[in-house]
Design a protein around this motif. Structure first.
Motif, mmCIF file in Angstrom:
data_model
loop_
_atom_site.group_PDB
_atom_site.id
_atom_site.type_symbol
_atom_site.label_atom_id
_atom_site.label_comp_id
_atom_site.label_asym_id
_atom_site.label_seq_id
_atom_site.Cartn_x
_atom_site.Cartn_y
_atom_site.Cartn_z
ATOM 1 N N ARG A 362 21.453 29.823 5.325
ATOM 2 C CA ARG A 362 22.662 29.349 5.412
ATOM 3 C C ARG A 362 22.762 28.840 6.934
ATOM 4 O O ARG A 362 24.074 28.357 6.905
ATOM 5 C CB ARG A 362 23.068 31.301 5.617
ATOM 6 N N ILE A 365 23.863 25.118 6.240
ATOM 7 C CA ILE A 365 25.105 24.765 5.787
ATOM 8 C C ILE A 365 26.151 24.083 6.886
ATOM 9 O O ILE A 365 26.141 23.046 5.990
ATOM 10 C CB ILE A 365 25.460 26.286 4.873
ATOM 11 N N VAL A 369 26.965 20.558 5.085
ATOM 12 C CA VAL A 369 28.256 19.924 5.068
ATOM 13 C C VAL A 369 27.994 18.730 5.540
ATOM 14 O O VAL A 369 29.166 17.536 5.074
ATOM 15 C CB VAL A 369 28.951 20.810 5.444
ATOM 16 N N LEU A 396 32.512 28.911 4.433
ATOM 17 C CA LEU A 396 31.073 28.256 2.783
ATOM 18 C C LEU A 396 29.364 28.507 3.311
ATOM 19 O O LEU A 396 29.095 29.160 2.836
ATOM 20 C CB LEU A 396 30.978 27.228 3.608
ATOM 21 N N TRP A 401 26.140 30.578 -3.444
ATOM 22 C CA TRP A 401 26.171 29.320 -3.895
ATOM 23 C C TRP A 401 25.077 29.322 -4.331
ATOM 24 O O TRP A 401 23.283 28.848 -4.574
ATOM 25 C CB TRP A 401 24.614 28.760 -2.936
ATOM 26 N N LEU A 408 26.775 23.080 -3.497
ATOM 27 C CA LEU A 408 27.569 22.474 -2.118
ATOM 28 C C LEU A 408 27.537 20.788 -2.049
ATOM 29 O O LEU A 408 29.017 20.854 -1.149
ATOM 30 C CB LEU A 408 26.388 22.503 -1.312
ATOM 31 N N SER A 409 27.156 19.608 -2.709
ATOM 32 C CA SER A 409 27.328 18.601 -2.822
ATOM 33 C C SER A 409 28.958 18.133 -3.524
ATOM 34 O O SER A 409 29.597 17.946 -3.367
ATOM 35 C CB SER A 409 26.133 18.119 -3.198
ATOM 36 N N GLU A 430 36.158 30.104 -3.419
ATOM 37 C CA GLU A 430 34.272 30.663 -4.564
ATOM 38 C C GLU A 430 34.826 30.877 -5.562
ATOM 39 O O GLU A 430 34.110 30.981 -6.844
ATOM 40 C CB GLU A 430 33.524 31.942 -3.301
#
Length: 515
Positions: A362, A365, A369, A396, A401, A408-409, A430
């Motif tokens: 995590r 991230i 991003v 996020l 995920w 994420l992309s 989410e």
């Protein structure tokens, strides 16, 4: 100004800047702009002390006013050299200089008029116990930094080490492609699990050892294969990718090994298979767990004897290929179930690499991003790239995920497109994402769709007729679309030009829509 009261957001943001960029000057400028909000920083630099040259090799230096200095080699006198050697060999990671006079190296440069910096915090970076470079944080004020400041900044050593080692790897020639495509999901991140996998990949890359890459859907297995290939001595050789699940079993042998001219009806000329085309380079076998038992046996023979024969041929062709394979299946479990050959599993699993899911990294991230925002902005030709807020990054980082980096992309791309109108990034909540982890691959039917072709009482169909019928079927499924997304070529996993030439050979008109 002291940095008392640092919050977790400080480290998330700083790490994101360091690991989210592949450009050294851009990274230093962005980080300097951020750090100077809480520290009296006037310049940042990345350098390396080179004892054999009695010099400090500076890769880049950026000033707070926007100026920057390029690469240089700064010779230092014997007295300063002894000081520098003592610091490096002591293993001390963080050195605080309160004034230029306290540091013989800095004092020498200051006296020669080549530096107006008075105080500094220098992070000496080490990988596996070996010194690899330094981060220099300068101020024009004397006694600008406290011991507490130095301890806090020392916590950025890990992401700086990751950035610098990646830069030096590329610089040293381990990546030999003069122009190389940026992978969709680059090696961005500083989490322990991810760094460990990248380090193992760098270790195995220069060899010809087979690598088996495992991990959930969307974790970047193909990107890891690209990374290994780029770092290898075969970076300039052929790179052939095969989606093992996309090739019909009855066409797989021809795709893998090719055929001689006139090997079967319609085979008017020699065609090399993917193994042969990968000669001198790398063959990437994606979704290796979906191979049929027959295909597994043929692959095992190639791995064992390093040779093959084309269909219709009798000459043995020696193969010089490096095998990279990937799967989201548990191959060990499939071996126990009798669905995957044990001997092939051992041949492929010489050097296993397991990519951790995004929920186990995590802290990466924020960096991902920011990198994806820049990448998507360039890819899509967009004008605006708003900065994500600390609240957004924290939210996020707390998500589940199930789709990993691919999810994420997609989220970043949607948010960036909408931001062109609103001027702000708004990431979809989410609850709008899939609530369950999708199956790793489409489940295999208990009875294959082509099973009727191979029943005991079924007539044998000429291969030319079967290939023609299969192409027509794909064209109907694609509504006549020959190439591009959701096309017949994509369904058949072949190049559009190859499909056109096959259609001509089979008496089909590529320009005519097939209903």
């Amino acid at each position: 100004m002291s940095v008392d009261g640092f919050s977790p957001e400080f480290f998330l943001h700083a790490t994101g800047i360091i690991c989210g960029s592949t450009d050294m000057h851009r990274m230093l400028h962005d980080l300097l702009a951020y750090l100077s909000g809480c520290l009296p920083l006037d310049a940042l630099a990345l350098s390396r002390f080179e004892e054999d040259k009695s010099a400090v090799h500076r890769f880049a230096l950026c000033h707070r006013n926007g100026a920057e200095e390029g690469e240089s080699l700064e010779k230092i006198p014997d007295g300063a050299l002894q000081f520098a050697c003592g610091i490096i060999h002591s293993g001390k990671r963080c050195v605080l200089t309160e004034s230029a006079a306290d540091n013989p190296v800095r004092s020498h440069m200051h006296d020669c008029g080549r530096s107006r910096f008075q105080s500094a915090v220098v992070l000496h970076l080490h990988q596996e116990g070996r010194y690899c470079g330094s981060v220099d944080m300068f101020s024009e004020q004397a006694r600008a930094f406290s011991e507490h400041d130095a301890r806090v900044l020392d916590q950025l050593s890990t992401p700086f080490t990751l950035f610098l080692t990646r830069y030096l790897d590329e610089r040293s020639g381990r990546i030999r492609n003069a122009v190389r495509e940026t992978p969709p999901f680059p090696m961005v991140g500083a989490s322990a699990a991810f760094c460990r996998v990248c380090e193992m990949a760098r270790d195995v890359a220069p060899t010809v050892t087979p690598v088996l890459i495992t991990g959930e859907t969307g974790t970047g297995k193909e990107v890891m294969a690209d990374y290994i290939r780029h770092l290898s001595d075969r970076a300039n050789g052929p790179y052939i990718k095969v989606n093992c699940a996309a090739i019909p079993p009855d066409l797989l042998e021809n795709e893998f090994f090719g055929h001689e001219a006139n090997a079967f009806t319609g085979a008017g000329r020699l065609q090399k298979g993917r193994f042969e085309r990968a000669g001198g380079g790398t063959l990437f076998l994606d979704e290796i767990g979906e191979l049929t038992p027959g295909a597994q046996a043929k692959l095992l023979r190639v791995l064992e004897y390093k040779d093959m024969e084309r269909l219709g041929g009798s000459d043995s062709i020696h193969l010089d290929i490096r095998i990279l394979a990937a799967t989201n299946r548990d191959l060990a479990e499939r071996v126990r179930e009798g669905r995957f050959r044990r001997d092939l599993y051992y041949r492929l699993n010489v050097f296993p690499l397991h990519l951790p899911p995004l929920r186990e990294r995590r802290q990466d991230i924020p960096a991902l991003v920011r990198f994806l925002l820049r990448k998507k902005k360039n890819e899509l030709g967009l004008a605006l790239m708003p900065e994500p807020s600390a609240d957004d990054l924290r939210e996020l980082a707390g998500r589940a995920w199930p789709g990993n980096i691919r999810e994420l992309s997609n989220l970043v791309e949607r948010a960036l497109i909408l931001a062109q109108r609103t001027g702000e990034l708004h990431f979809a909540p989410e609850e709008d994402a899939p609530c369950e982890t999708p199956p790793p691959c489409r489940p295999a039917p208990t009875k294959p769709a082509h099973a009727a072709l191979f029943s005991e009482d079924a007539p044998v169909i000429p291969l030319r007729d079967m290939e023609r019928a299969y192409i027509l079927h794909a064209l109907r499924r694609a509504n006549g679309k020959l190439t591009g997304k959701n096309s017949a070529a994509e369904m058949l996993d072949i190049n559009g030009g190859t499909l056109r030439s096959r259609m001509v050979r089979l008496g089909l008109d590529p320009k005519k829509r097939t209903d």
